[in-house]
Design a protein around this motif. Structure first.
Motif, PDB file in Angstrom:
ATOM      1  N   UNK A 181       0.837  -1.194   0.000  1.00  0.00           N
ATOM      2  CA  UNK A 181       0.000   0.000   0.000  1.00  0.00           C
ATOM      3  C   UNK A 181       0.870   1.241   0.000  1.00  0.00           C
ATOM      4  N   UNK A 182       0.403   2.260  -0.691  1.00  0.00           N
ATOM      5  CA  UNK A 182       1.103   3.548  -0.749  1.00  0.00           C
ATOM      6  C   UNK A 182       0.245   4.635  -0.130  1.00  0.00           C
ATOM      7  N   UNK A 183       0.896   5.535   0.576  1.00  0.00           N
ATOM      8  CA  UNK A 183       0.195   6.701   1.138  1.00  0.00           C
ATOM      9  C   UNK A 183       0.038   7.764   0.071  1.00  0.00           C
ATOM     10  N   UNK A 184      -1.026   8.512   0.196  1.00  0.00           N
ATOM     11  CA  UNK A 184      -1.180   9.689  -0.664  1.00  0.00           C
ATOM     12  C   UNK A 184      -0.178  10.729  -0.188  1.00  0.00           C
ATOM     13  N   UNK A 185       0.340  11.485  -1.104  1.00  0.00           N
ATOM     14  CA  UNK A 185       1.390  12.441  -0.768  1.00  0.00           C
ATOM     15  C   UNK A 185       1.028  13.842  -1.241  1.00  0.00           C
ATOM     16  N   UNK A 186       1.641  14.806  -0.604  1.00  0.00           N
ATOM     17  CA  UNK A 186       1.487  16.196  -1.020  1.00  0.00           C
ATOM     18  C   UNK A 186       2.207  16.374  -2.356  1.00  0.00           C
ATOM     19  N   UNK A 187       1.986  17.499  -3.046  1.00  0.00           N
ATOM     20  CA  UNK A 187       2.700  17.730  -4.313  1.00  0.00           C
ATOM     21  C   UNK A 187       4.229  17.619  -4.162  1.00  0.00           C
ATOM     22  N   UNK A 188       4.763  18.147  -3.088  1.00  0.00           N
ATOM     23  CA  UNK A 188       6.206  18.034  -2.870  1.00  0.00           C
ATOM     24  C   UNK A 188       6.571  16.586  -2.538  1.00  0.00           C
ATOM     25  N   UNK A 189       5.762  15.937  -1.739  1.00  0.00           N
ATOM     26  CA  UNK A 189       6.025  14.550  -1.369  1.00  0.00           C
ATOM     27  C   UNK A 189       5.956  13.592  -2.541  1.00  0.00           C
ATOM     28  N   UNK A 190       5.244  13.978  -3.613  1.00  0.00           N
ATOM     29  CA  UNK A 190       5.147  13.117  -4.789  1.00  0.00           C
ATOM     30  C   UNK A 190       6.477  12.993  -5.518  1.00  0.00           C
ATOM     31  N   UNK A 191       7.369  13.908  -5.265  1.00  0.00           N
ATOM     32  CA  UNK A 191       8.683  13.814  -5.894  1.00  0.00           C
ATOM     33  C   UNK A 191       9.487  12.648  -5.346  1.00  0.00           C
ATOM     34  N   UNK A 192       9.156  12.224  -4.144  1.00  0.00           N
ATOM     35  CA  UNK A 192       9.867  11.125  -3.498  1.00  0.00           C
ATOM     36  C   UNK A 192       8.894  10.008  -3.170  1.00  0.00           C
ATOM     37  N   UNK A 193       9.285   8.808  -3.447  1.00  0.00           N
ATOM     38  CA  UNK A 193       8.499   7.643  -3.065  1.00  0.00           C
ATOM     39  C   UNK A 193       9.032   7.169  -1.726  1.00  0.00           C
ATOM     40  N   UNK A 194       8.183   6.662  -0.856  1.00  0.00           N
ATOM     41  CA  UNK A 194       8.638   6.156   0.426  1.00  0.00           C
ATOM     42  C   UNK A 194       9.782   5.164   0.241  1.00  0.00           C
ATOM     43  N   UNK A 195      10.729   5.188   1.131  1.00  0.00           N
ATOM     44  CA  UNK A 195      11.926   4.370   0.948  1.00  0.00           C
ATOM     45  C   UNK A 195      11.619   2.881   0.950  1.00  0.00           C
ATOM     46  N   UNK A 196      10.717   2.416   1.821  1.00  0.00           N
ATOM     47  CA  UNK A 196      10.378   0.993   1.826  1.00  0.00           C
ATOM     48  C   UNK A 196       9.687   0.597   0.532  1.00  0.00           C
TER      49      UNK A 196
END
Length: 131
Positions: free
Chosen positions: A98-113
């Motif tokens: 599962x992936x969390x929804x991210x802010x526009x800035x957070x979309x630039x990075x995918x969670x490390x796991x």
């Protein structure tokens, strides 16, 4: 990963590995994994966290009627590595995360796991978003 198996039902082949948590993205991953397991007549291997509600989890799994196995990783182990290792050891057809929804800035990075699972797994990975 050498975490204990908590409950085992007869395993079916093929197998799908799913990373579960009680957060929305973990529940979304489980729902999709259950759907895929039903569609493919596959069994599930569910890796869950220590803080997850196992009563609710097993009730959902039992209601779905698919063969499953619950595994708890050892304390302090790496979640991404555990998912990859279990998938490789069991010959899983794919992994569901599962992936969390991210802010526009957070979309630039995918969670490390999530990124590690997507890049390092030897089998396909299905990444789902929470509703």
């Amino acid at each position: 990963m050498s975490g204990a198996v908590e409950k085992v039902q007869p395993s079916a082949s093929p197998r799908i590995v799913v990373g579960y948590s009680s957060r929305p993205e973990g529940r979304a991953a489980l729902r999709r994994a259950l759907s895929e397991a039903t569609l493919r007549s596959a069994g599930l291997i569910v890796l869950h966290g220590a803080d997850d509600d196992l009563v609710e989890l097993t009730a959902d799994l039992d209601a779905a009627g698919v063969a499953y196995e619950l595994r708890a990783p050892e304390e302090g182990s790496d979640a991404a590595e555990d998912l990859i290792e279990v998938a490789e050891d069991t010959g899983a057809v794919f992994i569901v995360i599962g992936l969390r929804r991210r802010s526009p800035v957070g979309k630039l990075l995918l969670g490390s796991n999530a990124q590690r699972v997507l890049l390092d797994a030897s089998c396909p990975v299905l990444a789902v978003k929470a509703e």
